[in-house]
Enzyme design. Structure first.
Site, PDB file in Angstrom:
ATOM      1  N   THR A 107      10.625 -29.051  81.171  1.00 36.87           N
ATOM      2  CA  THR A 107       9.497 -28.121  81.058  1.00 36.87           C
ATOM      3  C   THR A 107       8.233 -28.954  80.927  1.00 36.87           C
ATOM      4  OG1 THR A 107      10.845 -26.500  79.893  1.00 36.87           O
ATOM      5  CG2 THR A 107       8.463 -26.264  79.696  1.00 36.87           C
ATOM      6  N   LYS A 182       7.967 -20.285  83.950  1.00 37.60           N
ATOM      7  CA  LYS A 182       8.523 -20.645  82.633  1.00 37.60           C
ATOM      8  C   LYS A 182       7.470 -20.472  81.527  1.00 37.60           C
ATOM      9  CE  LYS A 182      10.779 -23.073  79.445  1.00 37.60           C
ATOM     10  NZ  LYS A 182      11.991 -22.667  78.773  1.00 37.60           N
ATOM     11  N   LYS A 257       5.231 -26.158  71.913  1.00 42.35           N
ATOM     12  CA  LYS A 257       5.010 -26.985  73.118  1.00 42.35           C
ATOM     13  C   LYS A 257       4.728 -26.077  74.325  1.00 42.35           C
ATOM     14  CE  LYS A 257       7.429 -29.557  76.658  1.00 42.35           C
ATOM     15  NZ  LYS A 257       8.652 -30.104  77.222  1.00 42.35           N
TER      16      LYS A 257
HETATM   17  P1  NAD Z   1      15.604 -34.367  74.213  1.00 44.12           P
HETATM   18  O1  NAD Z   1      14.486 -35.073  73.545  1.00 44.12           O
HETATM   19  O2  NAD Z   1      16.840 -34.056  73.441  1.00 44.12           O
HETATM   20  O3  NAD Z   1      16.054 -35.189  75.524  1.00 44.12           O
HETATM   21  C1  NAD Z   1      15.179 -35.932  76.338  1.00 44.12           C
HETATM   22  C2  NAD Z   1      15.883 -37.209  76.731  1.00 44.12           C
HETATM   23  O4  NAD Z   1      15.043 -37.929  77.636  1.00 44.12           O
HETATM   24  C3  NAD Z   1      16.153 -38.143  75.541  1.00 44.12           C
HETATM   25  O5  NAD Z   1      17.526 -38.462  75.477  1.00 44.12           O
HETATM   26  C4  NAD Z   1      15.283 -39.374  75.842  1.00 44.12           C
HETATM   27  O6  NAD Z   1      15.863 -40.588  75.412  1.00 44.12           O
HETATM   28  C5  NAD Z   1      15.202 -39.304  77.362  1.00 44.12           C
HETATM   29  N1  NAD Z   1      14.072 -40.041  77.934  1.00 44.12           N
HETATM   30  C6  NAD Z   1      12.763 -40.017  77.561  1.00 44.12           C
HETATM   31  N2  NAD Z   1      12.051 -40.831  78.358  1.00 44.12           N
HETATM   32  C7  NAD Z   1      12.922 -41.389  79.235  1.00 44.12           C
HETATM   33  C8  NAD Z   1      12.775 -42.322  80.296  1.00 44.12           C
HETATM   34  N3  NAD Z   1      11.586 -42.857  80.609  1.00 44.12           N
HETATM   35  N4  NAD Z   1      13.886 -42.687  80.974  1.00 44.12           N
HETATM   36  C9  NAD Z   1      15.098 -42.162  80.654  1.00 44.12           C
HETATM   37  N5  NAD Z   1      15.298 -41.276  79.669  1.00 44.12           N
HETATM   38  C10 NAD Z   1      14.202 -40.899  78.959  1.00 44.12           C
HETATM   39  O7  NAD Z   1      14.961 -33.024  74.817  1.00 44.12           O
HETATM   40  P2  NAD Z   1      15.734 -31.706  75.288  1.00 44.12           P
HETATM   41  O8  NAD Z   1      15.818 -30.740  74.168  1.00 44.12           O
HETATM   42  O9  NAD Z   1      16.958 -32.107  76.029  1.00 44.12           O
HETATM   43  O10 NAD Z   1      14.655 -31.096  76.292  1.00 44.12           O
HETATM   44  C11 NAD Z   1      14.467 -31.640  77.578  1.00 44.12           C
HETATM   45  C12 NAD Z   1      13.500 -30.741  78.335  1.00 44.12           C
HETATM   46  O11 NAD Z   1      14.047 -29.403  78.413  1.00 44.12           O
HETATM   47  C13 NAD Z   1      12.131 -30.602  77.663  1.00 44.12           C
HETATM   48  O12 NAD Z   1      11.150 -30.589  78.658  1.00 44.12           O
HETATM   49  C14 NAD Z   1      12.225 -29.250  76.936  1.00 44.12           C
HETATM   50  O13 NAD Z   1      10.966 -28.632  76.771  1.00 44.12           O
HETATM   51  C15 NAD Z   1      13.107 -28.477  77.900  1.00 44.12           C
HETATM   52  N6  NAD Z   1      13.854 -27.354  77.281  1.00 44.12           N
HETATM   53  C16 NAD Z   1      14.505 -27.555  76.099  1.00 44.12           C
HETATM   54  C17 NAD Z   1      15.214 -26.498  75.535  1.00 44.12           C
HETATM   55  C18 NAD Z   1      15.955 -26.681  74.220  1.00 44.12           C
HETATM   56  O14 NAD Z   1      16.395 -25.666  73.635  1.00 44.12           O
HETATM   57  N7  NAD Z   1      16.150 -27.908  73.737  1.00 44.12           N
HETATM   58  C19 NAD Z   1      15.272 -25.254  76.186  1.00 44.12           C
HETATM   59  C20 NAD Z   1      14.624 -25.092  77.404  1.00 44.12           C
HETATM   60  C21 NAD Z   1      13.921 -26.168  77.954  1.00 44.12           C
END
Ligand code: NAD
Length: 315
Positions: A107, A182, A257
């Site tokens: 997102t 979204k 966010k």
């Molecule tokens: P998270 O922080 O758990 O996961 C993100 C991952 O990206 C981490 O493991 C981090 O180490 C990795 N990362 C960051 N920079 C990187 C790079 N340069 N190279 C490789 N890996 C890298 O976040 P999440 O909860 O999994 O959310 C991910 C996305 O999904 C976000 O944009 C969030 O807004 C969206 N989202 C989350 C939810 C939720 O309920 N968690 C629901 C809908 C959408």
């Protein structure tokens, strides 16, 4: 569509998928692709995330380039726009074959989504933005909803992969419109949740029994998803995070966010969004008072003035 149905098996051949970002959401999504038979090469900056992905059938890559070599599809699930821009510019455009389909499920802000998709197109790739609705349980269970921005060709190529991670895959329009859908949806969610919290607090102060108010309003014109599916009052309506002391669910920090992304997009588009702005302020105050990791419906505790920050986040 649930994982493993006849249609999924017919439509998606086994592919080499580079998956970058195996956090809370990406971990479950990549595991579902591996379960469907794809060769999923996983890369994340976190060794823990990689170990969890490996345990769920993915192959651990030592670098982005190793994950991207010979990939048929690249899927990213990263925290925010700056991470997406960095990963595509520094790694994907340098190492993925031009034939690879690029799918960003993070997102992020609409402007970055459009810029990166434009750069991908100029470099000869097909790219779609495909953010998701549904939290960690839906990512693990393969029941996410994907809203997809990109060309018809990009959408049709992405669909078989997305169907293996979700229950609904909807084409929103051109590049960036997946992100637009979204954040508009989540702005609506933030505002209706805040309004629902207020209505319950006022109902109580006016001497109404909260179950009775629910029985009336859930069948009247004040009804919304925030009331009937995700009621912020414990013991009222279906089971929700309110019944688990607001643990789990959709963290208030993520709601904030998405509201910030919506307000940024509204400023750029010149749209007047006072309710979204008010919701942003409320959730900002709630997060500042220690509510970041609580489910977003716990906002009701701040509105009725009974909010106590969890000990670990008290300042
Ligand atoms: P998270 O922080 O758990 O996961 C993100 C991952 O990206 C981490 O493991 C981090 O180490 C990795 N990362 C960051 N920079 C990187 C790079 N340069 N190279 C490789 N890996 C890298 O976040 P999440 O909860 O999994 O959310 C991910 C996305 O999904 C976000 O944009 C969030 O807004 C969206 N989202 C989350 C939810 C939720 O309920 N968690 C629901 C809908 C959408």
């Amino acid at each position: 569509m649930p994982l493993g149905t006849e249609r999924n098996r017919r439509e998606s051949r086994v592919a080499r998928v580079a998956f970058i970002g195996l956090g809370n959401m990406g971990g479950g999504m990549a595991a579902n692709l591996a379960k469907a038979g794809h060769e999923v090469r996983a890369f994340d900056l976190s060794a823990d995330a990689l170990a969890r992905a490996e345990a769920k059938g993915c192959t651990r890559a030592a670098s982005p380039a190793e994950a991207l070599a010979d990939a048929d599809a690249v899927i990213t699930m990263l925290p925010a726009g700056r991470h997406v821009a960095e990963v595509y510019r520094a790694s994907v455009f340098a190492a993925a074959p031009k034939s690879a389909l690029l799918i960003d499920c993070s997102t992020i802000d609409v402007a970055t989504a459009r810029t990166v998709a434009g750069e991908a197109g100029a470099a000869g790739y097909t790219m779609v933005d495909a953010p998701v609705s549904g939290g960690i349980a839906a990512a693990d269970g393969g029941t996410l909803t994907f809203m997809v921005g990109g060309s018809d060709e990009g959408f049709e190529r992405a669909r078989p992969f997305l169907e293996q991670m979700g229950k609904a895959v909807i084409h929103a329009g051109a590049a960036g419109t997946g992100q637009a859908a979204k954040i508009c949806n989540n702005m609506l969610l933030g505002a209706t949740m805040a309004a629902t919290c207020e209505a319950f607090v006022l109902a109580q102060k006016l001497g109404l029994d909260l179950q009775t108010f629910y029985d009336i309003s859930s069948k009247a014109s004040g009804q919304s998803w925030s009331m009937t599916t995700y009621c912020p009052v414990p013991g009222v309506g279906p089971e929700t995070p309110a019944d688990r002391n607001y643990e789990g669910g959709f963290a208030a920090a993520l709601m904030l966010k998405d509201l910030k992304l919506a307000m940024e997009a509204a400023r750029e588009a010149g749209a007047y969004t006072p309710m979204g702005g008010e919701a942003e302020e409320l959730f900002q105050r709630f997060v500042d008072r220690g509510g970041a990791t609580r489910d977003f419906s716990a906002l009701i505790k701040m509105i009725d003035d009974s909010w106590e920050a969890p000990d670990e986040t008290k300042t």
